[in-house]
Design an enzyme around this catalytic site. Structure first.
Site, PDB file in Angstrom:
ATOM      1  N   GLU A 357       2.518 -23.560 -22.241  1.00 20.52           N
ATOM      2  CA  GLU A 357       3.376 -24.428 -23.037  1.00 20.52           C
ATOM      3  C   GLU A 357       4.399 -25.228 -22.238  1.00 20.52           C
ATOM      4  OE1 GLU A 357       3.620 -21.998 -27.181  1.00 20.52           O
ATOM      5  OE2 GLU A 357       4.909 -21.268 -25.588  1.00 20.52           O
TER       6      GLU A 357
HETATM    7  C1  TNX Z   1       3.282 -18.629 -28.107  1.00 16.73           C
HETATM    8  S1  TNX Z   1       1.215 -17.400 -26.414  1.00 16.73           S
HETATM    9  C2  TNX Z   1       3.801 -18.330 -26.865  1.00 16.73           C
HETATM   10  C3  TNX Z   1       5.010 -17.505 -26.772  1.00 16.73           C
HETATM   11  C4  TNX Z   1       5.594 -17.181 -28.111  1.00 16.73           C
HETATM   12  C5  TNX Z   1       4.490 -16.849 -29.083  1.00 16.73           C
HETATM   13  C6  TNX Z   1       4.985 -16.440 -30.420  1.00 16.73           C
HETATM   14  C7  TNX Z   1       1.984 -18.079 -25.368  1.00 16.73           C
HETATM   15  C8  TNX Z   1       1.317 -18.118 -24.100  1.00 16.73           C
HETATM   16  N1  TNX Z   1       3.177 -18.606 -25.679  1.00 16.73           N
HETATM   17  O1  TNX Z   1       5.973 -18.160 -25.976  1.00 16.73           O
HETATM   18  O2  TNX Z   1       6.436 -16.086 -27.973  1.00 16.73           O
HETATM   19  O3  TNX Z   1       3.657 -17.971 -29.212  1.00 16.73           O
HETATM   20  O4  TNX Z   1       3.948 -16.030 -31.252  1.00 16.73           O
END
Ligand code: TNX
Length: 546
Positions: A357
């Site tokens: 992300e």
């Molecule tokens: C996505 S999964 C994220 C996390 C959050 C999560 C909450 C991922 C690699 N990144 O930063 O905590 O969703 O469900």
């Protein structure tokens, strides 16, 4: 398919893995005959007389099996109230057999003989209970430990106080103050489907103490989980000490979601967690999430930002807004220090570099940073793991990409595979333990959907991504993000019963799994959790005993 012809004189019930039956006069296998075992072993043959472990029980084990023997002794003590004696000729025997992984030079080159993350064949065991006693055999200590976890589930639920006599595994009613454990006659042959069976705990969004993490290890290792992936940094907190950079934990660690005090581990704390996990044949894989999810680091050290300014601490739950200033020499030094420190503190073979992300960098900046991080991990003698997005960068062969985005293209994950990597399967809509169970769930998020027990159970890791089958998938992991989970009770409520479901997905052959059968085997685990004080969700579809 086939029924195993048994030569033993007294055959009570023959049970093979679910779905494997076509015998004419043989009774259909029932969950009860598989003794409520989770994950379901490859083969369970119920036969003949069982064995009663009494106060005079003796455990016989070779020196290499010391860890497994210690856990076994503890399990027996929990039921009988007495720690069994150790010595020769005991009725409870642990044996290391000839087979893959014995001797001084195990397969896999320089892999230590007590390695946790091994080929599934090296984690195999056989457990037999007959009138003579109990025997667990495996080619490696790790297999013996897995067998001990199975045996624990065959024992009546723990009865430490010696007062709450419980129904024994053979079905006789217990008596108060009981000091015996009645075991059914059985032969179990077992090995995992996948080498990596992970549980991830996010100690960054909310901080969890060493004791809380240890308790989580206890709870998950009972289901043969062998990886504890610790998510040690994020926008809201930095929890791992890095030598020469005390501000990371002092400032970056002093907060969490919602404005609580947060916290961080000392080197000693971290090593204590690693040692505790290893003692239970669980390998810790530490994650420092970079180059995004770094607000806590930027709050501690302004030189990591392009504008040279420290950020304010962050206590909300948005993602994607922070990034290291890729290309800055200070950031290169930071990356080298962080990876060097993770490698120094971690005996296991894998380091997780995050990589998810990132919205504030160009693709080139992202790829350059991740490529460098993977190189540094290799130079430190470890292998890198990252969230699936790292497939967009150049990766060393053997790098693991963790698949999580169930919406959108898996192209980045497949790119990691094309570069000689493997996948850890954590599809959010199945394995994210932080999703709500249903509309009424007090905790949890819902962006990946509601996840009830059946959703967590009823999927296959090797058919989730077209083009990534058994040969490309190293394993399965259940992440527990903690934006909404503040306490140990919260963790337990979100993890149980879904974590055992995912543990079975990772361990048991696909063709042996069926949800109704799983639910029936799982029901009896409810009272065990209740006795341990585990606050679990009473998923519908399971006949939880009162
Ligand atoms: C996505 S999964 C994220 C996390 C959050 C999560 C909450 C991922 C690699 N990144 O930063 O905590 O969703 O469900």
């Amino acid at each position: 398919m086939r029924w195993r012809a048994l030569l033993t004189p007294v055959v009570a019930v023959v049970t093979l893995a679910a779905g494997a039956c076509s015998g004419e006069d043989a009774p259909a296998p029932s969950p009860r005959e598989r003794h409520g075992l989770v994950p379901l072993p490859v083969e369970v043959v119920h036969r003949g007389a069982g064995f009663t472990i009494g106060e005079d029980a003796v455990i016989t084990a070779p020196p290499e099996a010391e860890r497994a023997a210690g856990h076994l002794a503890e399990a027996v003590r929990d039921v009988t109230g007495r720690t069994p004696r150790r010595g020769g000729n005991g009725a409870i025997r642990l044996e290391i057999t000839a087979g893959p992984g014995t001797g001084t030079a195990p397969p896999g080159g320089d892999e230590p003989a007590d390695a946790v993350l091994v080929d599934p064949a090296d984690e195999a065991y056989e457990l037999t209970v007959d009138a003579e006693g109990v025997r667990i055999r495996a080619s490696r200590p790790v297999g013996l430990f897995r067998g001990v976890q199975t045996l624990r589930q065959l024992l009546p639920a723990a009865n430490r106080a010696g007062t709450a006599g419980e129904t024994g595994a053979t079905g006789e009613a217990g008596t108060a103050g009981k000091t015996e454990a009645v075991l059914p006659g059985v032969r179990i042959t077992d090995r995992p489907r996948f080498a990596w069976r992970g549980a991830m705990l996010d100690v960054a969004r909310h901080f969890f103490t060493v004791d809380e993490v240890k308790r989580y290890v206890d709870l998950v290792s009972a289901y043969k989980v062998n990886v504890l992936h610790l998510h040690l940094s994020d926008d809201q907190g930095w929890r791992l000490p890095v030598r020469g950079r005390p501000e990371l934990t002092r400032i970056g660690g002093a907060g969490e979601v919602g404005g609580g005090p947060g916290g961080s581990y000392t080197e000693r704390d971290y090593r204590e967690i690693v040692a505790y996990a290893r003692e239970r044949f669980v390998e810790v894989v530490p994650e420092i999430d970079m180059p995004g999810h770094v607000n806590a680091a930027l709050a501690a050290d302004g030189t990591l930002s392009c504008d040279g300014r420290r950020r304010e601490p962050y206590t909300e739950i948005e993602v994607g807004f922070s990034a290291l200033c890729v290309g800055k020499p200070e950031v290169d030094r930071f990356l080298a220090d962080v990876i060097g420190e993770m490698a120094r503190l971690t005996p296991g073979p894998y380091l997780h570099i995050g990589g998810d992300e990132v919205e504030k960098l160009t693709e080139e900046e992202y790829a350059r940073f991740v490529g460098r991080a993977v190189e540094l991990v290799g130079a430190a003698g470890k292998r890198a793991v990252g969230w699936q997005e790292i497939g967009g960068a150049r990766l060393a062969a053997g790098t693991l990409a963790q698949y999580w985005q169930t919406e959108g293209s898996p192209e980045d994950a497949l790119s990691a595979v094309r570069q000689g990597g493997k996948l850890i399967m954590s599809p959010a809509s199945r394995t994210y333990l932080d999703m709500k169970y249903d509309d009424g769930t007090r905790l949890g998020l819902r962006w990946a959907g509601l996840i009830e027990l059946e959703d967590a159970y009823d999927w296959d890791p090797a058919t989730t991504i077209p083009g990534a089958g058994d040969g490309q998938v190293l394993g399965v992991e259940a992440p527990l993000w903690t934006e909404t989970a503040e306490t140990m009770d919260d963790l337990e409520y979100l993890a149980f019963p879904r974590l055992p479901a995912i543990a079975e997905v990772a361990w048991t052959p696909r063709e042996a799994r069926e949800f109704g059968d799983f639910a029936a085997r799982l029901a009896g685990h409810g009272p065990r959790w209740a006795r341990l004080g585990v606050d679990f969700h009473r998923s519908p579809g399971v006949a939880w005993p009162e």
